[in-house]
Design an enzyme around this catalytic site. Structure first.
Site, short mmCIF file in Angstrom:
data_model
loop_
_atom_site.label_atom_id
_atom_site.label_comp_id
_atom_site.label_asym_id
_atom_site.label_seq_id
_atom_site.Cartn_x
_atom_site.Cartn_y
_atom_site.Cartn_z
N GLU A 7 0.89 -1.03 0.05
CA GLU A 7 -0.09 -0.13 -0.05
C GLU A 7 0.92 1.28 -0.01
O GLU A 7 1.78 1.27 0.83
CB GLU A 7 -0.90 0.12 1.26
N HIS A 24 -4.64 6.59 0.00
CA HIS A 24 -3.79 5.25 -0.02
C HIS A 24 -4.29 4.36 -1.13
O HIS A 24 -5.49 4.65 -1.40
CB HIS A 24 -3.64 4.65 1.59
N HIS A 26 -5.27 0.45 -2.42
CA HIS A 26 -5.65 -0.96 -1.99
C HIS A 26 -5.24 -2.03 -3.01
O HIS A 26 -5.87 -2.12 -4.10
CB HIS A 26 -7.33 -1.00 -2.12
N ASP A 74 -9.64 1.08 8.07
CA ASP A 74 -9.63 2.50 7.52
C ASP A 74 -10.73 3.20 8.31
O ASP A 74 -10.38 4.46 8.84
CB ASP A 74 -10.15 2.54 6.19
ZN LIG Z 1 -7.55 1.10 2.94
#
Ligand SMILES: [Zn+2]
Length: 150
Positions: free
Chosen positions: A23, A84, A86, A97
């Site tokens: 990530e 961010h 995935h 999250d």
């Molecule tokens: Zn996430």
């Protein structure tokens, strides 16, 4: 609504592809207006977690966040959100999250499937922290509202 440029979207997608299968994460710098966040700059941050945990979760170290905030201040900007990736998962926030998010901010999630950015969506937390609501993305020049990144 969150407003940014197509270049910002490309930068986020490229960062996600670069860090795949891990990530990536970073800050969204800009300004808060009534019902609208305007992004002026994307600020990449390395993922702070250990190698083996990088696949599943993102975390920004406090010192990295502070460095980003100081940088934003010098530019006359604020931290208005986070992004961010995935890896091999949809661009939908996870329960993790939600647990680690704050109201007011925007959370952009980019889905990276087999190394290529496929989808990018923005989310805002419900004020009672119960869930995320999808936030409309306005990309300048104003053409792609819900943008597919390829
Ligand atoms: Zn996430």
């Amino acid at each position: 609504m969150i407003q940014l440029t197509e270049n910002h979207l490309k930068e986020i997608a490229a960062h996600g592809e670069r860090d795949y299968p891990h990530e990536c994460c970073g800050l969204l710098l800009g300004s808060f207006n009534t019902g609208l966040k305007t992004i002026a700059e994307v600020y990449p941050i390395s993922n702070a977690r250990e190698e083996e945990a990088k696949r599943n979760r993102f975390l920004i170290r406090p010192e990295e966040l502070m460095r980003g905030e100081r940088y934003a201040q010098r530019q006359g900007l604020e931290v208005v959100g986070f992004y961010h990736s995935h890896p091999d998962h949809p661009a939908v926030p996870s329960a993790y999250d939600l647990d680690h998010a704050w109201p007011v901010f925007s959370y952009i999630v980019v889905s990276i499937m087999a190394g290529a950015a496929r989808d990018l969506r923005s989310w805002e937390m419900e004020p009672d922290r119960s869930r995320f609501n999808e936030e409309e993305i306005s990309a300048r020049p104003p053409r792609a509202v819900s943008m597919k990144v390829s």
